[in-house]
Write an enzyme that holds these catalytic residues in place. Structure first.
Site, PDB file in Angstrom:
ATOM      1  N   TRP A 139     -40.698  19.690  18.330  1.00  0.00           N
ATOM      2  CA  TRP A 139     -39.736  20.601  18.965  1.00  0.00           C
ATOM      3  C   TRP A 139     -38.636  20.908  17.964  1.00  0.00           C
ATOM      4  O   TRP A 139     -38.499  20.186  16.963  1.00  0.00           O
ATOM      5  CB  TRP A 139     -39.144  19.948  20.233  1.00  0.00           C
ATOM      6  CG  TRP A 139     -38.665  20.985  21.226  1.00  0.00           C
ATOM      7  CD1 TRP A 139     -37.372  21.323  21.512  1.00  0.00           C
ATOM      8  CD2 TRP A 139     -39.490  21.840  22.033  1.00  0.00           C
ATOM      9  NE1 TRP A 139     -37.350  22.331  22.456  1.00  0.00           N
ATOM     10  CE2 TRP A 139     -38.624  22.667  22.778  1.00  0.00           C
ATOM     11  CE3 TRP A 139     -40.876  21.997  22.184  1.00  0.00           C
ATOM     12  CZ2 TRP A 139     -39.099  23.640  23.671  1.00  0.00           C
ATOM     13  CZ3 TRP A 139     -41.351  22.962  23.064  1.00  0.00           C
ATOM     14  CH2 TRP A 139     -40.463  23.762  23.795  1.00  0.00           C
ATOM     15  N   ASP A 195     -30.504  26.266  16.706  1.00  0.00           N
ATOM     16  CA  ASP A 195     -29.618  27.096  17.524  1.00  0.00           C
ATOM     17  C   ASP A 195     -29.985  26.966  19.002  1.00  0.00           C
ATOM     18  O   ASP A 195     -30.955  26.293  19.347  1.00  0.00           O
ATOM     19  CB  ASP A 195     -29.703  28.561  17.069  1.00  0.00           C
ATOM     20  CG  ASP A 195     -31.030  29.210  17.418  1.00  0.00           C
ATOM     21  OD1 ASP A 195     -32.088  28.531  17.340  1.00  0.00           O
ATOM     22  OD2 ASP A 195     -31.039  30.391  17.788  1.00  0.00           O
ATOM     23  N   GLU A 198     -33.462  27.474  19.961  1.00  0.00           N
ATOM     24  CA  GLU A 198     -34.408  26.441  19.512  1.00  0.00           C
ATOM     25  C   GLU A 198     -35.304  26.896  18.370  1.00  0.00           C
ATOM     26  O   GLU A 198     -36.426  26.434  18.237  1.00  0.00           O
ATOM     27  CB  GLU A 198     -35.282  25.962  20.685  1.00  0.00           C
ATOM     28  CG  GLU A 198     -34.530  25.801  21.984  1.00  0.00           C
ATOM     29  CD  GLU A 198     -35.288  25.047  23.062  1.00  0.00           C
ATOM     30  OE1 GLU A 198     -36.140  25.679  23.717  1.00  0.00           O
ATOM     31  OE2 GLU A 198     -35.052  23.846  23.236  1.00  0.00           O
ATOM     32  N   GLU A 199     -34.817  27.843  17.591  1.00  0.00           N
ATOM     33  CA  GLU A 199     -35.687  28.432  16.572  1.00  0.00           C
ATOM     34  C   GLU A 199     -35.163  28.303  15.145  1.00  0.00           C
ATOM     35  O   GLU A 199     -35.946  28.152  14.214  1.00  0.00           O
ATOM     36  CB  GLU A 199     -35.890  29.929  16.875  1.00  0.00           C
ATOM     37  CG  GLU A 199     -36.587  30.166  18.191  1.00  0.00           C
ATOM     38  CD  GLU A 199     -36.519  31.606  18.651  1.00  0.00           C
ATOM     39  OE1 GLU A 199     -37.403  32.017  19.412  1.00  0.00           O
ATOM     40  OE2 GLU A 199     -35.579  32.311  18.262  1.00  0.00           O
ATOM     41  N   GLU A 422     -36.687  34.179  33.936  1.00  0.00           N
ATOM     42  CA  GLU A 422     -35.944  34.144  32.677  1.00  0.00           C
ATOM     43  C   GLU A 422     -35.737  35.549  32.121  1.00  0.00           C
ATOM     44  O   GLU A 422     -34.672  35.895  31.644  1.00  0.00           O
ATOM     45  CB  GLU A 422     -36.721  33.280  31.669  1.00  0.00           C
ATOM     46  CG  GLU A 422     -36.059  33.107  30.328  1.00  0.00           C
ATOM     47  CD  GLU A 422     -36.949  32.303  29.366  1.00  0.00           C
ATOM     48  OE1 GLU A 422     -37.993  32.843  28.925  1.00  0.00           O
ATOM     49  OE2 GLU A 422     -36.613  31.133  29.078  1.00  0.00           O
TER      50      GLU A 422
HETATM   51  C1  NOJ Z   1     -39.720  27.629  23.128  1.00  0.00           C
HETATM   52  C2  NOJ Z   1     -38.236  27.829  23.116  1.00  0.00           C
HETATM   53  O1  NOJ Z   1     -37.710  27.357  24.288  1.00  0.00           O
HETATM   54  C3  NOJ Z   1     -37.886  29.276  22.938  1.00  0.00           C
HETATM   55  O2  NOJ Z   1     -36.506  29.446  22.905  1.00  0.00           O
HETATM   56  C4  NOJ Z   1     -38.501  29.765  21.675  1.00  0.00           C
HETATM   57  O3  NOJ Z   1     -38.241  31.130  21.510  1.00  0.00           O
HETATM   58  C5  NOJ Z   1     -39.985  29.520  21.672  1.00  0.00           C
HETATM   59  N1  NOJ Z   1     -40.282  28.122  21.913  1.00  0.00           N
HETATM   60  C6  NOJ Z   1     -40.619  29.973  20.369  1.00  0.00           C
HETATM   61  O4  NOJ Z   1     -40.114  29.202  19.311  1.00  0.00           O
HETATM   62  C1  NOJ Z   2     -35.650  28.657  26.115  1.00  0.00           C
HETATM   63  C2  NOJ Z   2     -34.279  28.997  25.684  1.00  0.00           C
HETATM   64  O1  NOJ Z   2     -34.359  29.630  24.432  1.00  0.00           O
HETATM   65  C3  NOJ Z   2     -33.430  27.755  25.593  1.00  0.00           C
HETATM   66  O2  NOJ Z   2     -32.114  28.127  25.279  1.00  0.00           O
HETATM   67  C4  NOJ Z   2     -33.451  27.013  26.893  1.00  0.00           C
HETATM   68  O3  NOJ Z   2     -32.722  25.813  26.753  1.00  0.00           O
HETATM   69  C5  NOJ Z   2     -34.862  26.696  27.319  1.00  0.00           C
HETATM   70  N1  NOJ Z   2     -35.670  27.896  27.308  1.00  0.00           N
HETATM   71  C6  NOJ Z   2     -34.890  26.123  28.727  1.00  0.00           C
HETATM   72  O4  NOJ Z   2     -34.375  27.038  29.648  1.00  0.00           O
END
Ligand code: NOJ
Ligand code: NOJ
Length: 593
Positions: A139, A195, A198-199, A422
């Site tokens: 992750w 960030d 999560e990327e 979402e």
């Molecule tokens: C899951 C993350 O929650 C999301 O924010 C991200 O865009 C995707 N993985 C792809 O990296």
């Molecule tokens: C993906 C989002 O990018 C992230 O900010 C969030 O924490 C997770 N989904 C869970 O909602």
């Protein structure tokens, strides 16, 4: 002036129709959002699917995407909303939920996980299973906004309890959790982070902004609890964070979301930072990026415009009206669509701004915010307009209409059930990705509260000034990467890593290292090759390059080799890591592994 009154009169029917639509949406969606948010909180929430007491699930969705986890960020933002609703007297039924959250976080902080344990970095772990065990899959970790957001929520709660005279619970129960998070923020804020999406692994504006807020509030709370030396450390680090915060501004008119990532940097990251650090007492202060500050308004303008032409669903909407917005324009996650929570964040920033302008009885148009205000009044000039002026009335009325427009779009794309996923399909407006996203509901509630003029408690943004002399953050430094490598004929050595200057881990764009003594190698213009031969001229050499990376940040990197056919060979793990100095120069002395 006559013409603007005429214009308002002409627009009045549709403007009225829109505000009626939004009023109606606020009254039907508020209770649905509240109930749906609570349904996602264990253990009694009807959709919380096995979550333990006080644990917030991100969404009940278990496939495509699987969001049946508890994210520290989503949970803290949800409980910030719940705690504000309770402490501001909007909903006095929520106390049991808050107690459960406190109990759950005391446990979650102690779960040892792939980021570490409670004293070795584990607080940066982004998500856990809903039964309070560690998620060990790969992750984007760590995510250092989590402890900042959690401590801010709990400090908001602690301040309320202190005002009620409940010192014992604050000292014995809340403070140990809060202090643990704040110490992590104070010691590790200048380390790289993923960030909030999560990327991207670098430094991130949202993370820096919420870290700054948490340490300011922590300073005051530590003082109130009598820990003066801790308070002073928090304050020193908060001062550094505030300096660092300034460094994200891009003169093209927006906050660059991340120092890495290789994208434009236009991102709802900054809009979310602004609404989650709103403090009425700071007015339209720019250094804390208050919602009505000129840079935050120009940033909003730049951000919103970035979505006008990329989603089919926004086509045909005039340039001065609301559109659906997403995380950032380059997003491809789940197809790359608008999000409910980001569109609502735009409305919230503008509602917050209206609160401030009305409260201070004036509004400033500066050179920086001029393009934003020209959306509404093309002849508006730089100046300060008092609430008795026509300009103030025209602009605030238009901003209200504009911000309601974002909510009206969210209303339009809310299914009849009132459930919020979402994302919203960029093509046809259908809900996309995780259903019943807890964060979507929390964002509805905070946007509606702001529309209703609700003012969150102050966090200490008032009267701050920058003391950045010799500040780490605003400097750039030259880092010389030196690596000893043995190569065979046809192999070239490259550098790649976790910053834009290091090409964000790209192998394709990796920086070709120079060896002036090896004739087939040549330097690139981005850096200054200064090669010194070492060992044998043919087998071993010392490579010198100079690249520019941000000061006082944590940078990870590796060297790679490519052969004539482009086959890449990486160095073995782990990544190399340095913290760049505040100023001056720095050199590594690496040996290929
Ligand atoms: C899951 C993350 O929650 C999301 O924010 C991200 O865009 C995707 N993985 C792809 O990296
Ligand atoms: C993906 C989002 O990018 C992230 O900010 C969030 O924490 C997770 N989904 C869970 O909602």
């Amino acid at each position: 002036m006559l013409s603007s009154i005429f214009l308002v009169a002409l627009l009045a029917p549709s403007v009225l129709a829109q505000s009626t639509v939004v009023d109606a949406y606020v009254s039907t969606e508020s209770p649905i959002a509240k109930a749906s948010m609570l349904a996602n909180i264990g253990s009694s929430g009807s959709k919380s699917s096995g979550a333990l007491s006080g644990i917030v699930i991100a969404s009940p969705s278990t496939v495509n995407p699987d969001y049946l986890y508890t994210w520290t960020r989503d949970s803290a933002l949800t409980f910030q909303t719940i705690i504000e609703q309770f402490t501001l007297g909007i909903d006095t039924t929520l106390r049991g939920e808050i107690d459960n959250y406190v109990g759950a976080q005391a446990i979650v902080q102690r779960i040892s996980n792939p980021s570490g344990d409670i004293t070795t970095g584990g607080l940066g772990e982004p998500k856990f299973y809903v039964n309070e065990t560690a998620f060990t899959g790969s992750w984007g970790r760590p995510q250092r906004d989590g402890p900042a957001l959690r401590s801010t929520a709990l400090i908001t709660w602690a301040n309320y309890l202190l005002s009620e005279g409940n010192m014992t619970y604050v000292t014995n129960t809340l403070w140990p959790i809060i202090e643990t998070d704040l110490n992590y923020v104070a010691s590790d804020w200048n380390q790289s982070t993923y960030d909030l999406w999560e990327e991207v692994y670098s430094s991130s504006f949202f993370t820096t902004a919420v870290q700054h807020r948490s340490l300011r509030q922590g300073t005051t709370l530590a003082q109130a609890l009598g820990d003066i030396s801790l308070a002073s450390n928090y304050e020193t680090q908060a001062d550094h964070l505030l300096c660092f915060l300034q460094s994200y501004w891009n003169s093209a008119g927006y906050m660059t979301a991340n120092t890495g990532g290789g994208r434009s940097g236009i991102d709802s990251n900054s809009v979310l930072a602004s609404i989650h650090t709103f403090d009425l007492t700071a007015g339209c202060d720019a250094i804390t990026f208050q919602p009505c500050s000129d840079i935050a308004l120009l940033n909003l303008f730049t951000y919103v415009n970035a979505f006008r032409n990329i989603y089919e669903i926004n086509s045909g909407i005039p340039a001065n009206e609301a559109v659906l917005t997403g995380r950032y324009p380059e997003d491809v996650y789940m197809g790359g669509n608008p999000w409910y929570l980001t569109t609502l964040a735009v409305a919230e920033q503008l509602y917050d701004s209206l609160i401030v302008w009305n409260s201070q009885g004036s509004l400033d148009v500066t050179n920086i915010s001029l393009p934003f205000f020209k959306l509404f009044e093309s002849s508006i000039a730089v100046g300060t307009y008092s609430s008795s002026s026509n300009e103030f009335r025209t602009l605030t009325t238009a901003v209200k209409t504009f911000s309601d427009g974002f909510v009206a779009l969210v209303a339009k794309y809310t299914p009849p059930s009132g459930g919020l996923a979402e994302q919203i399909s960029k093509n046809n407006g259908a809900p996309v990705s995780a259903v019943d996203l807890t964060w979507s509901y929390a964002s509805v509630l905070t946007a509606f509260d702001a529309r209703g003029g609700v003012v969150p408690a102050s966090w200490g943004a008032q009267g701050l000034s920058l003391t950045c002399a010799g500040s780490p953050a605003s400097q750039t430094v030259s880092v010389t990467f030196n690596v000893d490598v043995t190569t065979t004929e046809g192999q070239n050595v490259y550098l790649t890593g976790s910053a834009d200057a290091l090409k964000d881990w790209s192998t394709d764009n990796a920086i070709l290292l120079s060896s002036a003594n090896y004739p087939t190698w040549s330097g690139k213009s981005e850096f200054t090759p200064k090669s010194v031969p070492l060992y044998s001229l043919f087998a071993f050499f010392l490579v010198l390059v100079t690249v520019t990376v941000p000061g006082s940040t944590d940078v990870q990197y590796k060297y790679i080799q490519k052969d004539g056919s482009g086959t890449v060979t990486w160095e073995s793990d782990p990544n190399m890591e340095i913290t760049t100095p505040a100023d001056g120069t720095y050199a590594t002395n690496d040996t290929w592994r």
